[in-house]
Enzyme design. Structure first.
Site, PDB file in Angstrom:
ATOM      1  N   SER A  12     -54.507  -0.850  30.511  1.00  0.00           N
ATOM      2  CA  SER A  12     -54.487   0.359  31.351  1.00  0.00           C
ATOM      3  C   SER A  12     -53.491   1.391  30.825  1.00  0.00           C
ATOM      4  CB  SER A  12     -54.142  -0.031  32.792  1.00  0.00           C
ATOM      5  OG  SER A  12     -52.924  -0.761  32.825  1.00  0.00           O
ATOM      6  N   THR A  42     -47.670   3.514  26.408  1.00  0.00           N
ATOM      7  CA  THR A  42     -48.000   4.897  26.763  1.00  0.00           C
ATOM      8  C   THR A  42     -46.893   5.539  27.597  1.00  0.00           C
ATOM      9  OG1 THR A  42     -50.357   4.408  26.682  1.00  0.00           O
ATOM     10  CG2 THR A  42     -49.697   6.370  27.926  1.00  0.00           C
ATOM     11  N   GLU A 121     -42.391  17.610  14.657  1.00  0.00           N
ATOM     12  CA  GLU A 121     -41.817  16.299  14.309  1.00  0.00           C
ATOM     13  C   GLU A 121     -41.985  16.048  12.818  1.00  0.00           C
ATOM     14  OE1 GLU A 121     -43.893  13.627  16.946  1.00  0.00           O
ATOM     15  OE2 GLU A 121     -42.578  14.094  18.614  1.00  0.00           O
ATOM     16  N   ASP A 228     -52.073  -9.049  21.777  1.00  0.00           N
ATOM     17  CA  ASP A 228     -53.078  -9.955  22.353  1.00  0.00           C
ATOM     18  C   ASP A 228     -54.505  -9.631  21.878  1.00  0.00           C
ATOM     19  OD1 ASP A 228     -50.879 -10.870  23.719  1.00  0.00           O
ATOM     20  OD2 ASP A 228     -51.476 -10.079  25.672  1.00  0.00           O
ATOM     21  N   HIS A 249     -39.672   2.996  13.508  1.00  0.00           N
ATOM     22  CA  HIS A 249     -39.187   4.337  13.863  1.00  0.00           C
ATOM     23  C   HIS A 249     -37.751   4.448  13.362  1.00  0.00           C
ATOM     24  CE1 HIS A 249     -38.183   7.942  16.054  1.00  0.00           C
ATOM     25  NE2 HIS A 249     -39.434   8.057  16.453  1.00  0.00           N
ATOM     26  N   ARG A 296     -41.974   9.248   8.453  1.00  0.00           N
ATOM     27  CA  ARG A 296     -41.181   8.131   8.977  1.00  0.00           C
ATOM     28  C   ARG A 296     -40.902   7.005   8.002  1.00  0.00           C
ATOM     29  NH1 ARG A 296     -43.681   7.423  14.874  1.00  0.00           N
ATOM     30  NH2 ARG A 296     -42.861   9.452  15.429  1.00  0.00           N
ATOM     31  N   HIS A 357     -42.032  -0.094  15.709  1.00  0.00           N
ATOM     32  CA  HIS A 357     -42.455   0.926  16.676  1.00  0.00           C
ATOM     33  C   HIS A 357     -43.963   0.975  16.883  1.00  0.00           C
ATOM     34  CE1 HIS A 357     -42.201   4.754  18.766  1.00  0.00           C
ATOM     35  NE2 HIS A 357     -43.005   5.323  17.888  1.00  0.00           N
ATOM     36  N   ARG A 392     -48.613   6.248   9.907  1.00  0.00           N
ATOM     37  CA  ARG A 392     -49.080   7.195  10.924  1.00  0.00           C
ATOM     38  C   ARG A 392     -48.174   8.427  11.010  1.00  0.00           C
ATOM     39  NH1 ARG A 392     -47.649   8.008  16.492  1.00  0.00           N
ATOM     40  NH2 ARG A 392     -46.189   6.273  16.325  1.00  0.00           N
ATOM     41  N   LEU A 398     -51.298   8.955  20.266  1.00  0.00           N
ATOM     42  CA  LEU A 398     -51.898   9.300  21.562  1.00  0.00           C
ATOM     43  C   LEU A 398     -53.194  10.067  21.331  1.00  0.00           C
ATOM     44  CD1 LEU A 398     -48.620  10.373  23.444  1.00  0.00           C
ATOM     45  CD2 LEU A 398     -49.911   8.259  23.770  1.00  0.00           C
TER      46      LEU A 398
HETATM   47  P1  FAD Z   1     -50.554   0.670  25.787  1.00  0.00           P
HETATM   48  O1  FAD Z   1     -50.175   1.934  26.418  1.00  0.00           O
HETATM   49  O2  FAD Z   1     -49.484  -0.144  25.159  1.00  0.00           O
HETATM   50  O3  FAD Z   1     -51.279  -0.204  26.891  1.00  0.00           O
HETATM   51  C1  FAD Z   1     -51.675  -1.529  26.627  1.00  0.00           C
HETATM   52  C2  FAD Z   1     -52.270  -2.088  27.889  1.00  0.00           C
HETATM   53  O4  FAD Z   1     -52.905  -3.327  27.611  1.00  0.00           O
HETATM   54  C3  FAD Z   1     -51.243  -2.379  28.977  1.00  0.00           C
HETATM   55  O5  FAD Z   1     -51.805  -1.975  30.201  1.00  0.00           O
HETATM   56  C4  FAD Z   1     -51.099  -3.898  28.937  1.00  0.00           C
HETATM   57  O6  FAD Z   1     -50.726  -4.466  30.157  1.00  0.00           O
HETATM   58  C5  FAD Z   1     -52.519  -4.281  28.583  1.00  0.00           C
HETATM   59  N1  FAD Z   1     -52.646  -5.606  27.961  1.00  0.00           N
HETATM   60  C6  FAD Z   1     -52.162  -6.013  26.764  1.00  0.00           C
HETATM   61  N2  FAD Z   1     -52.533  -7.275  26.533  1.00  0.00           N
HETATM   62  C7  FAD Z   1     -53.260  -7.681  27.607  1.00  0.00           C
HETATM   63  C8  FAD Z   1     -53.903  -8.885  27.966  1.00  0.00           C
HETATM   64  N3  FAD Z   1     -53.872  -9.975  27.190  1.00  0.00           N
HETATM   65  N4  FAD Z   1     -54.560  -8.935  29.149  1.00  0.00           N
HETATM   66  C9  FAD Z   1     -54.581  -7.869  29.979  1.00  0.00           C
HETATM   67  N5  FAD Z   1     -53.985  -6.695  29.690  1.00  0.00           N
HETATM   68  C10 FAD Z   1     -53.336  -6.615  28.516  1.00  0.00           C
HETATM   69  N6  FAD Z   1     -47.307   8.022  20.126  1.00  0.00           N
HETATM   70  C11 FAD Z   1     -47.545   9.349  20.072  1.00  0.00           C
HETATM   71  O7  FAD Z   1     -48.618   9.778  19.657  1.00  0.00           O
HETATM   72  N7  FAD Z   1     -46.596  10.217  20.518  1.00  0.00           N
HETATM   73  C12 FAD Z   1     -45.389   9.825  20.994  1.00  0.00           C
HETATM   74  O8  FAD Z   1     -44.573  10.627  21.386  1.00  0.00           O
HETATM   75  C13 FAD Z   1     -45.099   8.427  21.018  1.00  0.00           C
HETATM   76  N8  FAD Z   1     -43.901   7.976  21.445  1.00  0.00           N
HETATM   77  C14 FAD Z   1     -43.704   6.625  21.552  1.00  0.00           C
HETATM   78  C15 FAD Z   1     -42.498   6.148  22.091  1.00  0.00           C
HETATM   79  C16 FAD Z   1     -42.306   4.788  22.264  1.00  0.00           C
HETATM   80  C17 FAD Z   1     -40.996   4.287  22.846  1.00  0.00           C
HETATM   81  C18 FAD Z   1     -43.310   3.877  21.884  1.00  0.00           C
HETATM   82  C19 FAD Z   1     -43.109   2.405  22.052  1.00  0.00           C
HETATM   83  C20 FAD Z   1     -44.504   4.341  21.326  1.00  0.00           C
HETATM   84  C21 FAD Z   1     -44.705   5.708  21.162  1.00  0.00           C
HETATM   85  N9  FAD Z   1     -45.898   6.203  20.638  1.00  0.00           N
HETATM   86  C22 FAD Z   1     -46.126   7.548  20.586  1.00  0.00           C
HETATM   87  C23 FAD Z   1     -47.018   5.299  20.377  1.00  0.00           C
HETATM   88  C24 FAD Z   1     -47.972   5.355  21.588  1.00  0.00           C
HETATM   89  O9  FAD Z   1     -47.224   5.497  22.772  1.00  0.00           O
HETATM   90  C25 FAD Z   1     -48.818   4.118  21.688  1.00  0.00           C
HETATM   91  O10 FAD Z   1     -49.412   3.827  20.447  1.00  0.00           O
HETATM   92  C26 FAD Z   1     -49.940   4.331  22.723  1.00  0.00           C
HETATM   93  O11 FAD Z   1     -49.390   4.723  23.949  1.00  0.00           O
HETATM   94  C27 FAD Z   1     -50.726   3.058  22.881  1.00  0.00           C
HETATM   95  O12 FAD Z   1     -51.613   3.233  23.950  1.00  0.00           O
HETATM   96  P2  FAD Z   1     -52.634   2.082  24.280  1.00  0.00           P
HETATM   97  O13 FAD Z   1     -53.449   2.538  25.419  1.00  0.00           O
HETATM   98  O14 FAD Z   1     -53.327   1.666  23.036  1.00  0.00           O
HETATM   99  O15 FAD Z   1     -51.692   0.832  24.680  1.00  0.00           O
HETATM  100  C1  SIN Z   2     -41.152  10.116  18.893  1.00  0.00           C
HETATM  101  O1  SIN Z   2     -41.084  10.780  19.936  1.00  0.00           O
HETATM  102  O2  SIN Z   2     -40.365  10.213  17.956  1.00  0.00           O
HETATM  103  C2  SIN Z   2     -42.253   9.153  18.779  1.00  0.00           C
HETATM  104  C3  SIN Z   2     -43.455   9.874  18.366  1.00  0.00           C
HETATM  105  C4  SIN Z   2     -44.492   8.936  17.872  1.00  0.00           C
HETATM  106  O3  SIN Z   2     -44.304   7.725  17.816  1.00  0.00           O
HETATM  107  O4  SIN Z   2     -45.543   9.448  17.483  1.00  0.00           O
END
Ligand code: FAD
Ligand code: SIN
Length: 528
Positions: A12, A42, A121, A228, A249, A296, A357, A392, A398
């Site tokens: 989610s 996220t 960035e 997972d 990072h 990076r 990261h 990346r 995102l």
């Molecule tokens: P997530 O948002 O990680 O969601 C994963 C979901 O899967 C969660 O709901 C979790 O509970 C669920 N899940 C996982 N395994 C299971 C399972 N076995 N069963 C049920 N549910 C499960 N990217 C950018 O583009 N810009 C940014 O500014 C940026 N800043 C970042 C800052 C930080 C601190 C971090 C850690 C990352 C950042 N990133 C950024 C990377 C970006 O945030 C992530 O790559 C992106 O949000 C991933 O989204 P997602 O929906 O794939 O996964």
């Molecule tokens: C950051 O805000 O530096 C993270 C951006 C990203 O992971 O894309």
């Protein structure tokens, strides 16, 4: 219990919610999420989401920046498609209720909203990062989750841990990685409150399980990021790719007791903060002409080298030149966080070190987000689309998640509406035999720590053949011990996560050993 839906979504975060909101117009959707719905990478995203919004920038420039950061191995067609689709996906996020900062006092001709305030960035040649202060991810997660909760066709089930995807293997057939038509019928999931394992059957399943940062001891990712989805597809014999490209990072806050490591956004360097050594001297001129704003992989390696030369655990990011007002108003989360541990970023330099990261590789998908397993899609960080290549570009993650959630939704809707695919009712329930082992928790936590240290020390920013071999040998022992535990005990979430982390570590090492050239984030001393 057995459940049947049209669309099953695991995760989610931005990817799972974006997909769910689109397919919900065409059938019943169930979202499984292993913790609270809002928890995931996220909500911690700070910098923002990259997109070309105005004529001062161009698609060609964003495409070029992405290809350069990816070190020549991105899939060019995927890069072009993703970047050209970006503005439409941003407008949809705004329609769902997500707010991005706009230019202060910006003019609103004929009542139109003011222009978006854009950040810059590392690796970006232009200001093109849409953001919400320095907590963009929290705002995106809020907007999407509220929209999903309002939708009558979407059910969100929290604390449901997907264990394995269901394929012909569970119908008693032999499935190998050479089996041509592996099919996905849904997932088995552990209800973390009752410890019951349920069967979820669906016409289409989307994995949106996020990253695997917890393979390493220092990571910016939340504890749920345990790879997972990747591990499930590995066990189901699906195709995975590019897992050697783990992105570190450059600037996480040095505060050793804290897990996960708190991020200091790259947007701060975009606004003028510079990296300095422990004597307060700039050093990036030794490594790249783009200085603190180089991509990076280059900045993280430079910091790693400076730390090794000086024998210190951290160095500094100096943000004082940005000015007090801009720092406090533009980066309120970072300002407050640092202040809470005694660092006033308007007066003090910030101690930083790199942290795992983002995983650039993952479940290999085509342009529709479909994996090598029929009726199984993947989007977001758990997928590998070809956009990122060897490294990346900041804030492209995102973006990739919303673009591929859209493409996957369009393809999945067509599949479901074709009516050719029925839910597989003959799938058996999970065999939950096993003993409850009292010593289990200590075995799991200790093994997890060992794994994370091995990966940090031998499979980190700088690798070598010997380090990879050592990691592989040690992992083998951990793998055998953990499989033994798994075969004897009832399944729990921590045990399942540990198995998944071990599978991901194995895949990272395997792919790193196979890559015989230094490219992007993969850097080995033996290949220099
Ligand atoms: P997530 O948002 O990680 O969601 C994963 C979901 O899967 C969660 O709901 C979790 O509970 C669920 N899940 C996982 N395994 C299971 C399972 N076995 N069963 C049920 N549910 C499960 N990217 C950018 O583009 N810009 C940014 O500014 C940026 N800043 C970042 C800052 C930080 C601190 C971090 C850690 C990352 C950042 N990133 C950024 C990377 C970006 O945030 C992530 O790559 C992106 O949000 C991933 O989204 P997602 O929906 O794939 O996964
Ligand atoms: C950051 O805000 O530096 C993270 C951006 C990203 O992971 O894309």
């Amino acid at each position: 219990m057995r459940y049947e839906v049209d669309f099953l979504v695991v995760g989610s975060g931005i990817a799972g919610l974006s997909f769910a909101l689109k397919v919900a117009e065409h059938g019943r959707v169930c979202i499984l999420t292993k913790g609270d719905a809002a928890e995931g990478s996220t909500r911690y995203a700070q910098g923002g989401i990259a997109a070309v919004m105005y004529d001062s920038d161009s698609f060609d420039k964003h495409i070029q920046d992405t290809l350069v950061a990816g070190d020549g191995i991105c899939d060019r067609e995927v890069v072009e498609m993703t970047i050209r689709e970006a503005p439409d996906r941003i407008r949809e996020l705004v329609q769902y209720g997500v707010e991005f900062d706009r230019v202060p006092n910006g003019k609103s001709p004929a009542g139109a909203p003011a222009k978006f305030d854009l950040h810059r960035e590392g690796g970006h040649s232009e200001f093109r990062i849409l953001h919400h202060k320095d907590n963009t991810g929290e705002e995106i997660e809020r907007g999407l989750l509220e929209a999903a909760r309002r939708h009558p066709n979407i059910e969100i089930k929290e604390r449901q841990f997907a264990i394995d995807i269901i394929t012909q293997h569970h119908l008693g057939q032999r499935v190998t990685k050479h089996t041509p038509d592996i099919e996905c019928y849904g997932v088995y999931a552990l209800d973390c409150d009752t410890n019951r394992i349920d069967t979820y059957l669906a016409k289409v399943t989307l994995l949106a399980t996020g990253g695997m940062g917890n393979v390493y001891s220092t990571t910016t990712t939340p504890v749920i990021s345990t790879g997972d989805g990747v591990a499930m597809v590995h066990r189901a014999r699906g195709v995975l790719s590019d897992l050697e490209f783990m992105q570190f990072h450059p600037t996480s806050l040095y505060n050793p007791a804290e897990k996960p490591a708190f991020l200091i956004t790259e947007a701060m360097r975009g606004a003028g903060a510079v990296l300095k050594d422990r004597d307060g001297k700039e050093f990036m001129q030794k490594y790249d002409k783009r200085l603190s704003l180089a991509p990076r992989d280059i900045v993280a390696r430079a910091i790693d080298n400076e730390m090794k030369l000086s024998g210190k655990d951290y160095l500094y990011l100096d943000a004082r030149g940005i000015g007090k007002k801009h720092l406090i108003e533009g980066f309120p989360t970072i300002y407050a966080k640092c202040l809470s541990i005694g660092i006033d970023i308007t007066r003090d330099m910030i101690p930083v070190r790199p942290a795992a990261h983002y995983q650039c590789g993952g479940i290999k998908v085509d342009r529709n987000g479909e994996s090598s397993i029929h009726h199984l899609y993947a989007a977001g960080e758990c997928s590998c689309t070809g956009l990122h290549g060897g490294n990346r570009l900041a804030s492209n993650s995102l973006l990739e998640a919303v673009v591929y959630a859209h493409n996957a939704a369009m393809s999945a809707i067509a599949k479901v509406e074709s009516g050719n695919w029925k839910v597989k009712n003959e799938v058996p329930d999970w065999n939950a035999e096993g003993m409850v082992l009292n010593e289990e928790m200590v075995l799991i936590t200790q093994t997890k720590k060992e794994l994370q240290e091995i990966m940090w020390n031998y499979v980190g920013i700088v690798r070598s053949d010997l380090r990879l071999q050592r990691a592989f040998d040690r992992l083998n022992l951990i793998f055998r011990e953990t499989e033994d535990l798994y075969n004897r005990s009832v399944l729990t979430e921590p045990l399942s996560e540990l198995r998944n982390l071990i599978a991901c570590a194995y895949l990272i090492i395997k792919m790193a050993r196979a890559r015989r050239q230094n490219v992007g984030l993969h850097y080995s001393l033996d290949l220099v």
